[in-house]
Each structure stands twice: as C-alpha cells, then as structure tokens.
Design a protein around this motif. Structure first.
Motif, PDB file in Angstrom:
ATOM      1  N   SER A  19       0.804  -1.216   0.000  1.00  0.00           N
ATOM      2  CA  SER A  19       0.000   0.000   0.000  1.00  0.00           C
ATOM      3  C   SER A  19       0.840   1.270   0.000  1.00  0.00           C
ATOM      4  O   SER A  19       0.305   2.374   0.015  1.00  0.00           O
ATOM      5  CB  SER A  19      -0.936   0.015   1.212  1.00  0.00           C
ATOM      6  N   SER A  20       2.153   1.123  -0.017  1.00  0.00           N
ATOM      7  CA  SER A  20       3.043   2.286  -0.052  1.00  0.00           C
ATOM      8  C   SER A  20       4.303   1.944  -0.823  1.00  0.00           C
ATOM      9  O   SER A  20       4.600   0.769  -1.078  1.00  0.00           O
ATOM     10  CB  SER A  20       3.415   2.710   1.373  1.00  0.00           C
ATOM     11  N   GLY A  21       5.050   2.981  -1.175  1.00  0.00           N
ATOM     12  CA  GLY A  21       6.286   2.758  -1.903  1.00  0.00           C
ATOM     13  C   GLY A  21       7.317   1.998  -1.095  1.00  0.00           C
ATOM     14  O   GLY A  21       7.962   1.074  -1.599  1.00  0.00           O
ATOM     15  N   GLU A  22       7.481   2.378   0.176  1.00  0.00           N
ATOM     16  CA  GLU A  22       8.449   1.697   1.033  1.00  0.00           C
ATOM     17  C   GLU A  22       8.092   0.223   1.201  1.00  0.00           C
ATOM     18  O   GLU A  22       8.961  -0.652   1.167  1.00  0.00           O
ATOM     19  CB  GLU A  22       8.515   2.376   2.403  1.00  0.00           C
ATOM     20  N   GLN A  23       6.795  -0.049   1.379  1.00  0.00           N
ATOM     21  CA  GLN A  23       6.369  -1.436   1.528  1.00  0.00           C
ATOM     22  C   GLN A  23       6.619  -2.217   0.249  1.00  0.00           C
ATOM     23  O   GLN A  23       7.019  -3.388   0.287  1.00  0.00           O
ATOM     24  CB  GLN A  23       4.883  -1.505   1.902  1.00  0.00           C
ATOM     25  N   MET A  36       6.360  -6.408 -11.658  1.00  0.00           N
ATOM     26  CA  MET A  36       5.750  -5.439 -10.750  1.00  0.00           C
ATOM     27  C   MET A  36       4.698  -4.615 -11.476  1.00  0.00           C
ATOM     28  O   MET A  36       4.964  -4.067 -12.555  1.00  0.00           O
ATOM     29  CB  MET A  36       6.826  -4.494 -10.202  1.00  0.00           C
ATOM     30  N   LEU A  37       3.490  -4.535 -10.897  1.00  0.00           N
ATOM     31  CA  LEU A  37       2.462  -3.604 -11.349  1.00  0.00           C
ATOM     32  C   LEU A  37       2.521  -2.414 -10.409  1.00  0.00           C
ATOM     33  O   LEU A  37       2.358  -2.571  -9.191  1.00  0.00           O
ATOM     34  CB  LEU A  37       1.074  -4.249 -11.321  1.00  0.00           C
ATOM     35  N   LEU A  38       2.741  -1.225 -10.935  1.00  0.00           N
ATOM     36  CA  LEU A  38       3.021  -0.053 -10.109  1.00  0.00           C
ATOM     37  C   LEU A  38       2.022   1.066 -10.360  1.00  0.00           C
ATOM     38  O   LEU A  38       1.889   1.559 -11.486  1.00  0.00           O
ATOM     39  CB  LEU A  38       4.448   0.449 -10.395  1.00  0.00           C
ATOM     40  N   ASP A  39       1.326   1.477  -9.294  1.00  0.00           N
ATOM     41  CA  ASP A  39       0.436   2.638  -9.354  1.00  0.00           C
ATOM     42  C   ASP A  39       1.263   3.872  -9.011  1.00  0.00           C
ATOM     43  O   ASP A  39       2.033   3.859  -8.045  1.00  0.00           O
ATOM     44  CB  ASP A  39      -0.711   2.465  -8.360  1.00  0.00           C
ATOM     45  N   LEU A  40       1.108   4.953  -9.765  1.00  0.00           N
ATOM     46  CA  LEU A  40       1.895   6.154  -9.510  1.00  0.00           C
ATOM     47  C   LEU A  40       1.388   6.927  -8.292  1.00  0.00           C
ATOM     48  O   LEU A  40       2.127   7.716  -7.701  1.00  0.00           O
ATOM     49  CB  LEU A  40       1.888   7.068 -10.748  1.00  0.00           C
ATOM     50  N   GLY A  41       0.124   6.716  -7.910  1.00  0.00           N
ATOM     51  CA  GLY A  41      -0.461   7.456  -6.804  1.00  0.00           C
ATOM     52  C   GLY A  41      -0.265   6.758  -5.472  1.00  0.00           C
ATOM     53  O   GLY A  41      -1.177   6.108  -4.962  1.00  0.00           O
ATOM     54  N   LEU A  42       0.929   6.883  -4.887  1.00  0.00           N
ATOM     55  CA  LEU A  42       1.243   6.243  -3.605  1.00  0.00           C
ATOM     56  C   LEU A  42       1.287   7.293  -2.496  1.00  0.00           C
ATOM     57  O   LEU A  42       1.612   8.457  -2.739  1.00  0.00           O
ATOM     58  CB  LEU A  42       2.586   5.517  -3.701  1.00  0.00           C
ATOM     59  N   PRO A  43       0.983   6.901  -1.253  1.00  0.00           N
ATOM     60  CA  PRO A  43       0.862   7.886  -0.172  1.00  0.00           C
ATOM     61  C   PRO A  43       2.178   8.452   0.351  1.00  0.00           C
ATOM     62  O   PRO A  43       2.219   9.572   0.846  1.00  0.00           O
ATOM     63  CB  PRO A  43       0.145   7.092   0.931  1.00  0.00           C
ATOM     64  N   ASP A  44       3.266   7.688   0.236  1.00  0.00           N
ATOM     65  CA  ASP A  44       4.505   8.122   0.881  1.00  0.00           C
ATOM     66  C   ASP A  44       5.569   8.650  -0.071  1.00  0.00           C
ATOM     67  O   ASP A  44       6.438   9.420   0.310  1.00  0.00           O
ATOM     68  CB  ASP A  44       5.098   6.975   1.706  1.00  0.00           C
ATOM     69  N   SER A  46       6.435   9.235  -4.655  1.00  0.00           N
ATOM     70  CA  SER A  46       5.940   9.122  -6.027  1.00  0.00           C
ATOM     71  C   SER A  46       6.203   7.721  -6.570  1.00  0.00           C
ATOM     72  O   SER A  46       7.253   7.122  -6.315  1.00  0.00           O
ATOM     73  CB  SER A  46       6.637  10.157  -6.918  1.00  0.00           C
ATOM     74  N   GLY A  47       5.237   7.206  -7.330  1.00  0.00           N
ATOM     75  CA  GLY A  47       5.451   5.931  -7.986  1.00  0.00           C
ATOM     76  C   GLY A  47       6.639   5.986  -8.928  1.00  0.00           C
ATOM     77  O   GLY A  47       7.330   4.985  -9.147  1.00  0.00           O
ATOM     78  N   LYS A  53      14.012   3.677  -8.152  1.00  0.00           N
ATOM     79  CA  LYS A  53      14.758   2.904  -7.168  1.00  0.00           C
ATOM     80  C   LYS A  53      14.854   1.427  -7.582  1.00  0.00           C
ATOM     81  O   LYS A  53      15.911   0.801  -7.463  1.00  0.00           O
ATOM     82  CB  LYS A  53      14.090   3.020  -5.799  1.00  0.00           C
ATOM     83  N   VAL A  54      13.730   0.874  -8.064  1.00  0.00           N
ATOM     84  CA  VAL A  54      13.723  -0.529  -8.484  1.00  0.00           C
ATOM     85  C   VAL A  54      14.655  -0.731  -9.664  1.00  0.00           C
ATOM     86  O   VAL A  54      15.443  -1.685  -9.702  1.00  0.00           O
ATOM     87  CB  VAL A  54      12.296  -0.991  -8.833  1.00  0.00           C
TER      88      VAL A  54
END
Length: 206
Positions: A19-23, A36-44, A46-47, A53-54
């Motif tokens: 549910s977050s980028g760090e997670q 990886m399926l990545l949503d750009l709208g993360l709470p902590d 930017s996607g 980073k990945v």
C-alpha cells in the motif's frame, strides 16, 4: 486494486500487494517477484521514485498502472525504466496480455543457443544476455534488450516504427510511437560512445 488482485490470482499468479512505496520495495526484496504492477499514486512517495529505485537495483519488469493518461506521464515513466504503461480504466484482458509480453521479454534464453554479436566497442552475448561497451557491462532493462536484439537481427536493414513496435511489444502498439522514441533514446545513452552522434542506431527521416 483488489479486483485486479483477485483476477490475477484467478489466473494462477501469486500476488503480493503493498500500500506504499516503502512497503513495495520491501516486498520486492523479500519475495523477488517476476514482475511489478506499479500505481503512480502512492501515499509516501511518487510511484516514479519507486520505479527509479527498483530500476537502479534490478531488471525487474515494471508495468505502470495509472489514472494519469498524458503522454508526458507515460514518457517520464518509460524514461525512468518502466517497461509498459496501462491507463485506467483498463480491461483485465489487456492487463493480462501486457503481463504476458513483459514476462516473455524478461525470460532468459537457454545458454549456448545463440551467438555473440560484436561491432566496434559494442558486444552482445545472446546466450548470456550480456551487453558490453569497451568491455564494460551495460545494464539494460528487458525491453531495452529486446529492442537492441531486434535491431541487431536486422542489421543493415531499415526498420519502420511499426515493424519495431510489433516485433518488440507485439500487435496493438501501433499508436505508441513515443514508446519507441523513449527506448531508442535510452539505448543510445547506454551503448553509443557519443549519443548525440550515434554510430550503431541510426534514424532515417521519412
């Protein structure tokens, strides 16, 4: 995203959610997923930052799934290392098809089945999927590698945008010429001695 998770599980994919980028970064380190399926709208964060980073650590295929649908957003995500971009709303069949394409790109060929290509400082060992420039290994994403491989297999031939899009991304990508522009630019930055004056990948107007 829960509907997406249920559908993927129903198609026999093992799904890990965050549910977050760090997670997400922790889950990748822990489970070593194939994609990886990545949503750009993360709470902590930017996607896009997660994508960056990945990509700095691995060649994990990344498909961005976002409500943002501008060409600028797509090009930025692809330029940071994403392999594909799916805009919401989307059909499950489309997502499944793009997952299959990304996984095919990342699948390793069997060792010893293909030769080594070499020209000037550029060397590509197809069996090992290793690309070097001046004997220094260059890290390519799975899509960048497949694009380079398609170009090498057609050395000396003129490849149209449509031909390359079809060979690398598959049918249905005819309108996504910006994908090609981004990836050609990325390849040039990684393999050309002077990207501003390319010697390996040439663009011929018209």
């Amino acid at each position: 995203m829960r509907a997406l998770q249920r559908n993927l599980s129903a198609h026999d994919y093992d799904v890990f959610t965050a549910s977050s980028g760090e997670q997400a970064l922790k889950e990748i380190s822990l489970h070593r997923p194939d994609l990886m399926l990545l949503d750009l709208g993360l709470p902590d964060m930017s996607g896009l930052e997660v994508c960056k980073k990945v990509r700095a650590e691995s060649n994990l295929p990344i498909i961005v799934v976002s409500v943002k649908d501008t060409e600028r957003d797509k090009v930025l995500a692809l330029d940071l290392g994403a392999d594909d971009y799916v805009s919401k709303p989307f059909s499950m069949n489309e997502v499944l098809a793009r997952i299959r394409v990304a996984l095919r790109h990342s699948a390793h060929v069997q060792v010893g089945t293909e030769p080594v290509f070499s020209t000037g400082p550029l060397k590509v060992d197809f069996a090992q999927r290793v690309v070097t420039v001046n004997e220094t290994e260059v890290k390519l994403t799975p899509t960048e590698y497949d694009l380079l491989k398609a170009l090498i297999k057609n050395t000396g031939k003129i490849m149209t945008r449509q031909m390359l899009l079809t060979q690398v991304w598959g049918t249905g990508y005819g309108a996504d010429a910006h994908y090609l522009h981004v990836y050609i630019g990325q390849l040039r930055r990684k393999i050309e001695p002077d990207p501003a004056h390319p010697r390996f990948i040439l663009t011929i107007s018209g």
